[in-house]
Motif scaffolding. Structure first.
Motif: not given
Length: 1673
Positions: A504-532
């Motif tokens: 959970e969640p089984s679907e992730l939607v990554f919106n665009h993050k404003k890109y800046s030439s001064f920014s050191t990172s262009t990635t975005s992340s989200q978390c998912v949880s797995i239950t036993n």
């Protein structure tokens, strides 16, 4: 110069000048004086005297000045030397006149339609005219108003709009001019139009549906998403144009648009036109049946046509060649590829998509991952296993199919490395796990249970179970979830096949993050949880994809039981301004699987996380989506059950497309869309699945789900209808069904419709109360109703008694998808009445008349049903033959009346029963028609009841010969002889008899075979000398039947006969030559050979035989009647040499009349001998042969005139006495010799009768005196104008020596010619006819008295008396020609001698004016004188005589006219007086006996010649009778003028004169002994008034009953002698009959009675004179 000047176009207060031109046409100068007009309105501007030179003209102006509107008239007069003349001046009033047609016929028009035409009106006046039309419906005129200049025309349009089908005639009034109200200012035009009801027919291909009344168009099975077109024909059979509309009826309660469409919605058809419309069916929901209705409306028609449209939507049917792919053990870093077949076994193209990431985020991949499979084909899929971790892999992959549930493919494989070599996962592990999962058993927990409890063991399938469960559990396991549910669970992040691990969640939607030439990172992340969710420790391994924009960390971790762990999903796009997506894969397996047994290995579970994202920089425009969503409207079943639907999102562009479900869509808490996000590459598609459970809270019109496209403002809406509705059904007639009154025991059927108003199919079932199950029933009783379907059901009502029934059956219906749930009920009110039905007929007896046997005639028997209910009946026919003489009726004989045995007649109506009558034999049929009512099961429910009787008479074409006569050589033959020669009695018997079936086979006379041969008769044409006159027989055929008949005589060349032997061999003998000679020379002829006789019509047929060559000639001729007898006639004729003595025998067998053996004396009988040759014949009967018939020296057969001589062409009679002694049959062959000729052997037969065994009447029947029917008929024969009232006279049984008289009439039917007749009485002196000769004026009838005196010996008489009839004009012409011929001959043979000493000339006796005194005509001088004595003078006489003889040769002797011969046959049978007295005691006083017995004299043959009647004066002398008549007339005239004689007569009028018979030899004894003879002394004749009369002897005979003794005879003294009384009575009857014939009085008129005063016995001369005076007045 004009004779008149006319002003016709003028108005008041104006001047109208005209010029009058005069021209001088003479050659002189003309001076004219002018007298001007009298009135002041015409002004002449010229001098009073004018001079006009020759050839010149002079113009005179004339001016017209009107002051008011009226007519003006005047004149100008010109006066000259030659006279005066005038010119008329006239001004007529201008009138308005319009020219309009008398009538206008409009084209035929349909009701509620219109037709139009136009006609022309014209202003024929000289002034401007306005008009106005007045007309009534349904006609309309345009324009109604107008103004026409002189001579102008205007077209008037007429529109015809009828509202009913009628013949319309309306008067249209046109008012014109200024005075429109006046009659002369109005004209009319008759408008005619015919209106008819329009009618259209709808023709569809395919059969008719059972439960639908109208036409049906069935599309069959059509694939989802496709379209099928079918054509329907609209035909206009009527004679008028028709407008129509074709529309689809809306689906009741349906939110979807109709799946049917039609390209034609309206139109107009001309008569006999055919229009083809196309109906398209586009289904949208798989496994559903669509029902629609197309309504054809014709404007003005009486009915509408409803076309039922049906079609079934079918989906695809995909399958895999294998449901499991086992890749085995694979080394780490390597890959294995296998193939599987995807099979489409349906006729629908399949769209599929694998729910698997094939871009590297999964160890498994399938190519192609999506696409289509053509109908009835298959594609090969390539699956690749590329592991990255040394573990066992299992992935349950679902193949999504549009409009179908997905199919499942299990992918298994094991990866080994150098360090780790896990247990190889096999197929049996997967099977055991699925079976355990079906029992909801956990493998590890079961293992612990096995270790703790030794009774827990594995069953045969490898499933752990207790001993009790092993006996109760079935062998096969059932899957608890559907593939669609598995897909839904996997999209929610749950593991498959069991939800042991979830993400959970089984679907992730990554919106665009404003890109800046001064920014050191262009990635975005989200978390998912797995239950036993298990109780064991799990190891989680993520599949990493190289060069992917998405990554998971950590890739590997352990998860404790019932714990949750988190992972970070990082989106690091490798390319900006682009779209990315992936399905991240994670495998979970038990960490301690390596320590358990191999057979207890549990396959790993797989989890997927669907991620999408875009790398568009701010300000950059996203991709513009180009896609389609099919279908845009999704309707879920209206029931509260979990349902799925699929839609197809197709990327139609060249750029990738992302979609995600917008969160603003409402309501979404119960409607799920999976996947809710994803990426679609260009040209690819995504199958979306919707899952919901409809509720009542949802809007009925549905809601929208919005799909956001490319993470921008682009949206795609999907309408979803998910609402619960209650099943609804409508019943026709507001829930009531009324039956017409029905006959008890019969069945009434009624159609009743039910319609499904729901959006889903329904099942239904009718429940009838127990007490009504025997009364009503319905078909079908149960079934399925598709959405919008209108089903016609047939209800049957079977009443058991005469009463009214009311029943309430119940209709139970429920949704097909939820059997046993959501049931609803409705009741139907059924009302019916039982009644009693009776059938009657209008006429109880039907007489058809006569019908030809074998032919048919259609009749109609009106059946009347006066009862209130229809009656089903069964008819039966009982046949009876009324004729007693025919063969009895047999059961095998077919019935003559063929009819429809069963039927139903409506209530209060009349039914015309069409029947066919076919008589099969000639008989009188009595056909009794009965009926029985039929119950509901088709069995008879009542006893037979008679309806009517049909009488018909089967007749056959019959002919009958009713008369016969002979001409030419056989003209003097009697009718009895003609009867025997042509066997007319046998011919009539054959013609009147019933034909055989073979004879009835041929309808018309035609050529056919004679085998088996028909009946054979002989036509004997008698015999005659060579080159004699034709033997012509004329038979009068009569059609006594009531039907026309065709007949024909077929000669051998017209018959199909087998060849004779000579025709096959070519050799002919003498016997075979004779038929060939007859065939070539044609001696026999018939005219006419064929014909048709109408009922009661007669036709004369002439049979002719030519005597051209000697011999006995025979010819077979077939006489054929249509549908009747076929008779073979053997024509026989004999031609003899002129020097041969020949007797012709009509028959060589003669049968005597039977004779009583106890009679007083045997009768004398005759046998005819006819001399057919040209020389006298001397015949002789062989008497020694008669001596053989003797008994005790008593001759049994004796001939009275055994020899004699017969002149040529004459007939002689052989007199025979046949005296039998026993009651048996005698026969004897007796030769008859002809001197110089042949001897003929004739067989004579006779029978003796016993008077005690037979009646007296039978014993006295004379065979020769029986008269045939053909001899007593009389009809006009060719050329006959004089008729006898009777052609035969039968005197019957008479005593000997008796005299009988009969009255005959000769009638002249000609209107112009007079005929003379003469009776030939030289045959027998016993027959006397008075007058013997006479004449008949045109239209006159003459009376003749026949007197027959029998001889003193019993005789069977058969005489023929000939009456010669000659036309007076022909006779006069003959005598004139004869006189001229005699004068010419006398002139050539006589001469006159003249001398000087002769004082008086000698006249030829034949010349007029000659004085007959003492001079005689010298005898003629012939050429016998001696020529030498007379010298040259003699030679001149000889030459003159030669020239005279030559002239005589050229002028032949005139031939007398041939008389028409009328034959009178006379037959009688005389008996001995005592014998007659015994057998006929009541008839003795009716006969007069002669005192002097008549004895026949020897017959003398006298040649017949034509003589001049007494009425015509003789040429050379005066007859003695004329002199006697003249003398007696003068003597009587002198006596009557003598006054003394007159006074004596007056004085003796009052005295009674008594005449006493003087019989000197007779005493006055009152009686005479019976033993005395009946002969008495003859009376002396008494002369009275010049009339000789004979005294009759009176007998008074009294015969006692049972005795034959004559008691006595008394002689009475009379006042008047008996002969005189007889003469007076005969003359009186003669005068009365002649007056009746001439029409002077009517014999049948009512008698009138006159009352006279009493007459005194004493009369004075004065009284007598007064009485005579009164009588004259």
């Amino acid at each position: 110069m004009k004779q008149e000047l006319l002003w016709d176009n003028w108005d008041v207060q104006m001047e109208y000048p005209k010029i009058l031109t005069l021209k001088n046409v003479h050659i002189k100068l003309q001076k004219l004086y002018i007298r001007p007009p009298v009135s002041k309105f015409f002004i002449v501007s010229t001098l009073q005297t004018i001079v006009v030179s020759p050839g010149t003209t002079f113009s005179i102006p004339v001016t017209f000045r009107p002051l008011r509107r009226c007519e003006y008239e005047d004149s100008i007069e010109f006066q000259g030397k030659g006279g005066s003349f005038s010119v008329r001046l006239r001004a007529i009033r201008p009138r308005h006149t319009l020219d309009v047609p008398d009538s206008v016929l409009l084209p035929t028009c349909a009701v509620q339609h219109s037709s139009h035409t136009s006609f022309l009106i014209r202003n024929v006046s000289k002034i401007q005219t306005c008009f106005q039309w007045e007309c009534t419906a349904p006609f309309q005129l345009s324009p109604k108003l107008g103004l026409l200049k002189p001579g102008q025309e205007c077209h008037i349009s007429v529109v015809f709009r009828p509202q009913e089908a009628l013949v319309y005639q309306r008067q249209a009034y046109c008012r014109f001019g200024e005075d429109r109200d006046k009659t002369d200012s109005c004209c009319t035009t008759l408008l005619k139009g015919l209106a008819k009801y329009p009618h259209l027919q709808l023709k569809t291909p395919g059969p008719k549906e059972n439960h639908w009344d109208g036409p049906v168009l069935d599309f069959g099975s059509v694939p989802v998403g496709q379209s099928l077109q079918k054509h329907i024909d609209i035909f206009s059979p009527c004679a008028v144009a028709a407008s129509f509309s074709l529309s689809l009826l809306p689906n009741v309660g349906s939110l979807l648009r109709s799946e049917f469409s039609c390209d034609v919605t309206r139109g107009k058809m001309v008569p006999r036109d055919l229009l083809q419309a196309t109906v398209t069916y586009t289904p949208a929901v798989v496994d559903t049946v669509s029902v629609g209705y197309l309504l054809l409306k014709c404007k003005g028609a009486l009915s509408e046509i409803q076309l039922k449209l049906t079609g079934k939507c079918i989906g695809t049917k995909l399958s895999l060649s294998s449901s499991v792919m086992d890749f085995g053990c694979v080394e780490e870093g390597r890959s294995v590829t296998q193939t599987v077949e995807l099979i489409n076994s349906s006729h629908v193209e399949a769209i599929y998509q694998w729910d698997l990431d094939c871009s590297g985020h999964s160890v498994f991949s399938i190519q192609p991952a999506s696409g289509t499979v053509r109908p009835c084909s298959q594609i090969t899929l390539r699956a690749v296993y590329r592991p990255t971790q040394p573990i066992a892999h299992h992935r349950r992959v679902l193949c999504l199919i549009l409009h179908r549930d997905p199919i499942v493919l299990d992918l298994i494989g094991t990866c080994h490395s150098e360090l780790h070599q896990p247990v190889v996962l096999k197929l049996e592990h997967l099977v055991l796990y699925n079976l355990n999962w079906s029992r909801k058993q956990d493998q590890p927990d079961t293992l612990i249970a096995m270790q703790q409890d030794p009774e827990v063991r594995l069953d045969q399938q490898g499933i752990l179970c207790s001993p009790e469960e092993s006996h109760q559990r079935p062998n096969s396991a059932s899957v608890s979830r559907t593939p669609m549910e598995d897909y839904y669970q996997s999209c929610l992040g749950r593991s498959l096949p069991s939800p042991r691990v979830s993400v959970e969640p089984s679907e992730l939607v990554f919106n665009h993050k404003k890109y800046s030439s001064f920014s050191t990172s262009t990635t975005s992340s989200q978390c998912v949880s797995i239950t036993n969710h298990t109780s064991r420790k799990l190891r989680l391994v993520w599949t990493a994809a190289p060069d992917s924009s998405f990554s998971v960390s950590p890739l590997l971790c352990d998860l404790a039981p019932l714990k949750v762990t988190s992972f970070r999903v990082t989106y690091d796009p490798k390319q900006l301004n682009n779209l990315h997506a992936a399905n991240l894969e994670c495998f979970a397996y038990h960490k301690d699987d390596n320590n358990i047994e191999e057979r207890l290995l549990c396959p790993p579970w797989s989890l997927t996380v669907r991620v999408i994202g875009h790398s568009f920089q701010p300000g950059k425009e996203h991709f513009i989506p180009c896609c389609s969503l099919k279908p845009p409207l999704v309707v879920f079943p209206p029931f509260s059950v979990l349902s799925y639907r699929t839609v197809l999102l197709q990327n139609c562009g060249i750029l990738p497309l992302t979609f995600s479900l917008g969160h603003s869509s409402a309501p979404t808490e119960s409607v799920f869309l999976v996947p809710s996000c994803g990426l679609i590459q260009p040209g690819n598609h995504q199958i979306l699945t919707l899952r919901t459970t409809p509720t009542e809270n949802y809007p009925k019109k549905g809601f929208s789900l919005c799909l956001q496209l490319n993470a921008a403002g682009h949206m795609k809406e999907l309408t979803v209808v998910s609402v619960v509705e209650k099943p609804s059904v409508s019943l026709e007639g507001d829930g009531s069904l009324y039956f017409h009154p029905t006959a008890v025991g019969s069945q009434m059927r009624h159609s009743h419709h039910i319609q499904n108003l729901s959006n889903s199919p329904l099942r239904f079932h009718w429940s009838i109360p127990e007490q009504g199950q025997s009364l009503i029933c319905v078909e079908p009783e149960a079934g399925e109703l598709h959405p919008n379907e209108n089903l016609a059901q047939i209800w049957s009502f079977n009443p058991l008694a005469e009463k009214t029934y009311m029943l309430t059956p119940t209709l139970t219906f429920w949704p097909t998808l939820t059997p046993g749930r959501n049931e609803s009920q409705m009741t139907l009110k059924v009302v019916g009445t039982g009644a009693k039905g009776v059938i009657e007929v209008e006429r109880a007896a039907v007489d058809i008349g006569e019908i030809l046997v074998g032919s048919c005639r259609a009749i109609e028997i009106p059946l009347v049903n006066k009862s209130p209910c229809p009656v089903s009946f069964s008819l039966s026919v009982q046949q009876t033959l009324l004729d007693e003489e025919i063969i009895p009726f047999q059961e095998t004989d077919p019935t003559a009346l063929q009819l429809c045995e069963r039927g139903t007649i409506a209530s209060h109506s009349t039914m015309f029963l069409r029947s066919t009558v076919i008589p099969h034999r000639r008989a009188q049929y009595l056909l009794t028609v009965s009926y029985q009512t039929v119950n509901a099961s088709g069995c008879l429910s009542s006893p037979p009841q008679a309806l009517c009787e049909v009488r018909v008479k089967g007749v056959l074409p019959t002919l009958q010969v009713i008369d016969a006569c002979g001409f030419g050589n056989v003209s003097r033959l009697s009718k009895m002889q003609l009867l025997k020669l042509f066997s007319l009695d046998s011919l009539n018997n054959h013609l009147l008899s019933s034909p055989s079936p073979a004879e009835q086979f041929y309808k018309n006379p035609s050529r056919h075979s004679l085998h088996p041969g028909p009946s054979t008769l002989y036509f004997n044409f008698s015999a005659a000398p060579l080159n004699s006159d034709l033997s012509t027989f004329v038979l009068m055929f009569h059609n006594p039947s009531s039907i026309p008949i065709k007949w024909a005589f077929l000669f051998p060349e017209e018959q199909k006969m087998e060849l004779e032997y000579w025709a096959e061999t070519g050799q002919l003998n003498g016997t075979e030559m004779s038929p060939m000679k007859v065939h070539e020379n044609h001696p026999f002829s018939i005219s006419p050979c064929s014909g048709t006789l109408l009922p009661d019509q007669q036709r004369a047929v002439r049979f002719t035989y030519r005597h051209d060559f000697v011999g006995v000639h025979q010819l077979p001729v077939v006489f054929k009647l249509s549908h009747s007898r076929e008779i073979l006639l053997n024509f026989q004729g004999v031609t003899v040499n002129r020097d041969r003595a020949y007797l012709h025998f009509a028959s060589k067998k003669h049968v005597f009349t039977p004779v009583n053996i106890a009679g007083f004396s045997a009768p004398r009988q005759v046998y005819e001998l006819h001399n057919a040759g040209a020389v006298p014949v001397h015949y002789k009967v062989d008497l020694p042969a008669l001596s053989q018939l003797r008994a005790d020296n008593i001759p049994i057969l004796s001939c009275l005139n055994p020899e004699g001589e017969i002149l040529p062409g004459e007939t002689n009679f052989l007199n025979w006495i046949f005296s039998p002694l026993e009651t048996k049959t005698y026969h004897m062959d007796i030769p008859i010799h002809v001197q110089g000729g042949d001897t003929t052997l004739v067989r004579f037969e006779g029978s003796g009768l016993n008077p005690s065994a037979m009646g007296s009447k039978n014993s006295f029947k004379c065979r020769d005196t029986e008269i045939s029917e053909s001899c007593i008929q009389r009809l006009p024969l060719p050329g006959q104008v004089v008729f006898l009232s009777n052609n035969s006279v039968s005197l019957g049984d008479i005593p000997v020596c008796s005299r009988s008289s009969r009255i005959l009439f000769l009638t002249n039917t000609s209107y112009t010619d007079t005929y003379h007749y003469k009776w030939d009485q030289n045959i027998d002196q016993a027959i006397q006819i008075c007058p013997q000769r006479g004449s008949l004026r045109p239209g006159e009838s003459g009376l003749c008295v026949l007197t027959f005196t029998s001889t003193d010996y019993p005789t069977c008489y058969q005489q023929d008396v000939i009456c010669e009839v000659i036309q007076e004009a022909a006779l006069k012409q003959y005598h004139k020609a004869l006189h001229c011929w005699e004068e010419k001959q006398r002139y050539l043979k006589e001469f006159r001698i003249a001398g000087k000493n002769l004082t008086e000339p000698v006249a030829t006796p034949g010349r007029k004016g000659a004085t007959l005194k003492n001079y005689k005509t010298l005898p003629p001088i012939y050429n016998t004188c001696n020529c030498e004595a007379f010298g040259g003078r003699c030679s001149r006489i000889v030459r003159a005589e030669q020239r005279a003889q030559e002239a005589l040769k050229e002028w032949r002797h005139p031939e007398p006219p041939q008389p028409l011969l009328l034959h009178l046959g006379i037959t009688a049978n005389s008996h001995h007086f005592l014998e007659y007295l015994i057998h006929f005691p009541n008839q003795i006083n009716k006969h007069y006996r002669c005192t002097q017995p008549f004895k026949p004299q020897k017959q003398e043959t006298i040649s017949s010649c034509t003589s001049l009647p007494t009425e015509l004066p003789s040429v050379t002398h005066v007859s003695v009778g004329s002199v006697t008549t003249h003398i007696l007339t003068s003597l009587l005239r002198s006596i009557f003028h003598d006054p003394a004689f007159t006074q004596c007569v007056v004085a003796s009028a009052s005295k009674a004169i008594t005449y006493e018979s003087k019989e000197p030899g007779l005493s006055r004894s009152p009686s005479i002994p019976s033993s005395l003879s009946s002969a008495t002394t003859p009376n002396h004749p008494v002369q009275l008034g010049g009339t000789m009369s004979r005294q009759r002897e009176q007998y008074s005979t009294v015969v006692s009953e049972g005795t034959a003794e004559c008691l006595g005879k008394t002689l009475h003294t009379l006042n008047v002698p008996s002969d005189l009384s007889e003469e007076v009575l005969l003359k009186t009857l003669h005068n009365l009959m002649m007056e009746a014939i001439s029409g002077e009085f009517a014999l049948t008129a009512h008698p009138s009675t006159l009352t006279l005063p009493p007459v005194s016995t004493r009369r004075t001369p004065k009284a007598e004179a007064e009485q005579r005076g009164d009588s004259k007045k």
